[in-house]
Scaffold this active site. Sequence first.
Site, PDB file in Angstrom:
ATOM      1  NE  ARG A 143      -3.941   2.080   2.569  1.00  0.00           N
ATOM      2  CZ  ARG A 143      -3.584   3.193   3.278  1.00  0.00           C
ATOM      3  NH1 ARG A 143      -2.738   3.313   4.182  1.00  0.00           N
ATOM      4  NH2 ARG A 143      -4.703   4.077   3.305  1.00  0.00           N
ATOM      5  CG  HIS A 169      -1.401   5.171  -0.468  1.00  0.00           C
ATOM      6  ND1 HIS A 169      -2.160   5.789   0.567  1.00  0.00           N
ATOM      7  CD2 HIS A 169      -2.155   4.582  -1.129  1.00  0.00           C
ATOM      8  CE1 HIS A 169      -3.138   5.140   0.325  1.00  0.00           C
ATOM      9  NE2 HIS A 169      -3.169   4.273  -0.374  1.00  0.00           N
ATOM     10  CG  ASN A 228      -0.740   8.725   2.685  1.00  0.00           C
ATOM     11  OD1 ASN A 228      -1.078   7.526   2.280  1.00  0.00           O
ATOM     12  ND2 ASN A 228      -0.312   9.699   1.962  1.00  0.00           N
ATOM     13  CG  HIS A 277      -7.908  -3.652  -1.526  1.00  0.00           C
ATOM     14  ND1 HIS A 277      -8.951  -2.953  -1.921  1.00  0.00           N
ATOM     15  CD2 HIS A 277      -6.977  -2.699  -1.267  1.00  0.00           C
ATOM     16  CE1 HIS A 277      -8.526  -1.649  -1.914  1.00  0.00           C
ATOM     17  NE2 HIS A 277      -7.361  -1.478  -1.345  1.00  0.00           N
ATOM     18  CG  ASP A 321      -9.402 -11.690   0.535  1.00  0.00           C
ATOM     19  OD1 ASP A 321      -8.645 -12.038   1.413  1.00  0.00           O
ATOM     20  OD2 ASP A 321      -9.004 -12.124  -0.517  1.00  0.00           O
TER      21      ASP A 321
END
Length: 329
Positions: free
Chosen positions: A62, A66, A94, A205, A250
Amino acid sequence: MASLAKFLVVTLLAVSLLPSPATAQLSANFYSTSCPNLLTIVRNAMTQAVNNEARMAASILRLFFHDCFVNGCDASILLDDTATLTGEKNAGPNRNSARGFQVIDTIKTRVDAACNATVSCADILALAARDGVVLVPKHLSLHRDKQLGGQTWTVPLGRRDARTASQSAANSQIPGPSSSLATLVNMFSNKGLSARDMTVLSGAHTIGQARCTTFRQRIYNDTNINAAFATTRRRNCPSTGGDGNLAPIDSTPARFDNSYYRDLVARRGLFHSDQELFNGGSQDAAVTGYSNNGASFLRDFAAAMVRLGNLSPLTGRNGEVRRNCRRIN
C-alpha cells in the site's frame, strides 16, 4: 542485397527491443555492479519483517501504491514534515493508516552498510513491495507451478528520490474507499493506467486489513452487500466509535490469491470502491474472470505492478539518492 536485408532486420530488431521512453533509464541490472547484493539484502529484511508481522506485506504494498500515485514512484511518501516541507504522511489517505516506514528505514540502513549512498529509497520501496507479495503464501493449488508468472516479477531499477512532496496531490489523486467506478477509472487513466490495470491492481486488497472508519459507510448504508457479511462486519465496527477496529479486506487475508474477486461476485466487498468493480458496470467481466482463474490474476497483477512502478520515475540527474529516507539530503 542479402547483406542489406540482414542489416535492416537486425536494425529493426534492435529498435523493437529498445525500452519505452517512460522506462528508458530503468533497468533490472542497474545496481549489478554498484550494489550486487541488493536483492538479497532487501529480500532478507522483508522476510524478517513479514515473519514478525504478516500484515506488513500489505502495508508495504500500500505504501508503494500511495507513493507512485503522487508525482510518480519517487519515495516522496517517506518524507517527514519539517519547518520547510509539508509531507504526504498526514494527507487524508495516509494519516493514521500508512505504515511500514520503519521497515524501509531498516532496509535502507542495511543496504547502505553494504553499498553506501548508492541505492535510492524509491528503489528500495519498489523491491520491498514486490518481495512482500512474493513472501505471502499463494493458493496451494498454484505451488505446483514454480515458474508461474505473477508469483514474482522483475523490478526495473534506477529511480531517484524526490526532494519535494505534495500533501495536496495525495489528498486529491489517491483513490478513496468510497470512490465510484467512474472515479476509479478516471483516476487511473490520469496516471496512464487502464481500467483493467485498475481492476487487477485492486486485487492487492486480497491481503491486509482495514480500519472500521474506511468501510463503515458500506456496511451500514450500501444495498449491494451480502446481508450476513454486513452483519458480521458490524460486530466489530459500530455505527459510531471504534474507528480503528480492524477487519480483513477479503476472506483469505493471509494469502495472495483471487479470493478478493470471488468475494466481490458474492457481494462481500469490504469497501464501497471494491464492490463498484462488480456492480453491473464495465469491470464485471474482468472480476468474473479473475474469480475463476487465480493464475490469470497473478500474471496480470505482476505485469500491472511493473507498469505502476514505471510511473514518472526520477532518473539520471533528477532528484537524489537520500541518505535518510525520511528527509532530503
